[in-house]
Enzyme design. Structure first.
Site, PDB file in Angstrom:
ATOM      1  N   CYS A 107      -0.008  -1.312  -0.103  1.00  0.00           N
ATOM      2  CA  CYS A 107       0.002  -0.463   0.186  1.00  0.00           C
ATOM      3  C   CYS A 107       1.186   1.404  -0.061  1.00  0.00           C
ATOM      4  O   CYS A 107       1.639   1.644   0.904  1.00  0.00           O
ATOM      5  CB  CYS A 107      -0.480  -0.099   1.506  1.00  0.00           C
ATOM      6  SG  CYS A 107      -2.079   1.640   1.422  1.00  0.00           S
ATOM      7  N   HIS A 157      -4.339   0.428   8.039  1.00  0.00           N
ATOM      8  CA  HIS A 157      -5.151   0.696   7.328  1.00  0.00           C
ATOM      9  C   HIS A 157      -6.092   0.539   7.050  1.00  0.00           C
ATOM     10  O   HIS A 157      -6.938  -0.151   7.318  1.00  0.00           O
ATOM     11  CB  HIS A 157      -3.714   0.232   5.900  1.00  0.00           C
ATOM     12  CG  HIS A 157      -4.438  -0.515   5.044  1.00  0.00           C
ATOM     13  ND1 HIS A 157      -4.168  -0.030   3.673  1.00  0.00           N
ATOM     14  CD2 HIS A 157      -6.035  -1.067   4.808  1.00  0.00           C
ATOM     15  CE1 HIS A 157      -4.778  -0.358   2.545  1.00  0.00           C
ATOM     16  NE2 HIS A 157      -5.477  -0.999   3.410  1.00  0.00           N
ATOM     17  N   ASN A 215     -12.586  11.015  -1.133  1.00  0.00           N
ATOM     18  CA  ASN A 215     -13.514  10.234  -2.600  1.00  0.00           C
ATOM     19  C   ASN A 215     -13.636   8.883  -2.020  1.00  0.00           C
ATOM     20  O   ASN A 215     -12.536   7.905  -1.636  1.00  0.00           O
ATOM     21  CB  ASN A 215     -12.351  10.046  -4.040  1.00  0.00           C
ATOM     22  CG  ASN A 215     -12.415  11.534  -4.020  1.00  0.00           C
ATOM     23  OD1 ASN A 215     -13.543  12.525  -4.386  1.00  0.00           O
ATOM     24  ND2 ASN A 215     -10.968  11.994  -4.353  1.00  0.00           N
ATOM     25  N   GLY A 229     -13.598   8.459  -7.712  1.00  0.00           N
ATOM     26  CA  GLY A 229     -12.445   9.635  -8.405  1.00  0.00           C
ATOM     27  C   GLY A 229     -11.160   8.602  -6.985  1.00  0.00           C
ATOM     28  O   GLY A 229     -10.389   8.530  -7.098  1.00  0.00           O
ATOM     29  N   THR A 262      -8.236   6.679  -5.942  1.00  0.00           N
ATOM     30  CA  THR A 262      -7.527   6.024  -6.685  1.00  0.00           C
ATOM     31  C   THR A 262      -5.997   5.797  -5.680  1.00  0.00           C
ATOM     32  O   THR A 262      -5.783   4.346  -6.212  1.00  0.00           O
ATOM     33  CB  THR A 262      -6.561   6.280  -7.751  1.00  0.00           C
ATOM     34  OG1 THR A 262      -6.101   7.807  -6.624  1.00  0.00           O
ATOM     35  CG2 THR A 262      -7.905   7.144  -8.631  1.00  0.00           C
ATOM     36  N   HIS A 266      -7.835   8.560   3.277  1.00  0.00           N
ATOM     37  CA  HIS A 266      -7.460  10.164   3.224  1.00  0.00           C
ATOM     38  C   HIS A 266      -8.279  10.907   3.050  1.00  0.00           C
ATOM     39  O   HIS A 266      -9.135  11.191   2.328  1.00  0.00           O
ATOM     40  CB  HIS A 266      -6.352  10.007   2.587  1.00  0.00           C
ATOM     41  CG  HIS A 266      -6.616   9.557   0.846  1.00  0.00           C
ATOM     42  ND1 HIS A 266      -7.422   8.175   0.750  1.00  0.00           N
ATOM     43  CD2 HIS A 266      -6.599  10.038  -0.389  1.00  0.00           C
ATOM     44  CE1 HIS A 266      -7.384   8.371  -0.850  1.00  0.00           C
ATOM     45  NE2 HIS A 266      -6.967   9.803  -1.478  1.00  0.00           N
ATOM     46  N   HIS A 291      -8.417  14.795   1.933  1.00  0.00           N
ATOM     47  CA  HIS A 291      -7.762  15.734   0.562  1.00  0.00           C
ATOM     48  C   HIS A 291      -8.492  17.658   1.626  1.00  0.00           C
ATOM     49  O   HIS A 291      -9.175  17.106   2.041  1.00  0.00           O
ATOM     50  CB  HIS A 291      -8.541  16.412  -0.608  1.00  0.00           C
ATOM     51  CG  HIS A 291      -8.479  14.758  -1.224  1.00  0.00           C
ATOM     52  ND1 HIS A 291      -7.263  14.661  -2.451  1.00  0.00           N
ATOM     53  CD2 HIS A 291      -8.701  13.209  -1.259  1.00  0.00           C
ATOM     54  CE1 HIS A 291      -7.064  12.941  -3.480  1.00  0.00           C
ATOM     55  NE2 HIS A 291      -8.037  13.179  -2.317  1.00  0.00           N
TER      56      HIS A 291
END
Ligand code: 5GP
Ligand code: ZN
Length: 104
Positions: free
Chosen positions: A5, A44, A83, A89, A91, A96, A98
């Site tokens: 990862c 994770h 996302n 979106g 990826t 996480h 933004h």
């Protein structure tokens, strides 16, 4: 920690803008705003969909850290986004947040 990862590896070895126990902030490699940061947990989890896997106190501390990081970057107005899923979106499949801002 998953060796395969990207964000597990960046948590361990990345260039951190800020850190607190269990969470770090990094600059997005491909910024979509004048300031574009990512906040990620050490733990994770694949996406926001699994947010229930985080203990409530960690979730609270994570959100407070998002706000702290924005403030430390001098952002008063900013956008926080997650996302969830490829067609939205996402990826990188490690949760996480933004933080985008810095527009005049
Ligand atoms: P997503 O598309 O999953 O919501 O967000 C992943 C973000 O990670 C993207 O904005 C992308 O630019 C960023 N990113 C991808 N690879 C790297 C990297 O190696 N380093 C950093 N700092 N950001 C990355
Ligand atoms: Zn990971």
């Amino acid at each position: 920690m998953t060796e395969s990862c990207l964000f597990c590896r960046l948590y361990r070895d990345g260039d951190h803008v800020a850190a607190t126990e269990g969470f770090v902030a990094i600059r997005d490699i491909n910024p979509q705003a004048p300031v574009h940061l990512l906040v990620l947990p050490e733990r994770h989890i694949d996406s926001f969909r699994e947010i229930g896997e985080l203990p409530p106190d960690e979730t609270k501390r994570m959100l407070e850290f998002v706000a702290d990081v924005a403030a430390r970057e001098g952002l008063t107005d900013y956008r926080v986004a997650v996302n969830v899923g490829p067609s939205a979106g996402q990826t990188v499949f490690h949760l996480h947040w933004h933080i985008k801002g810095g527009w005049s």
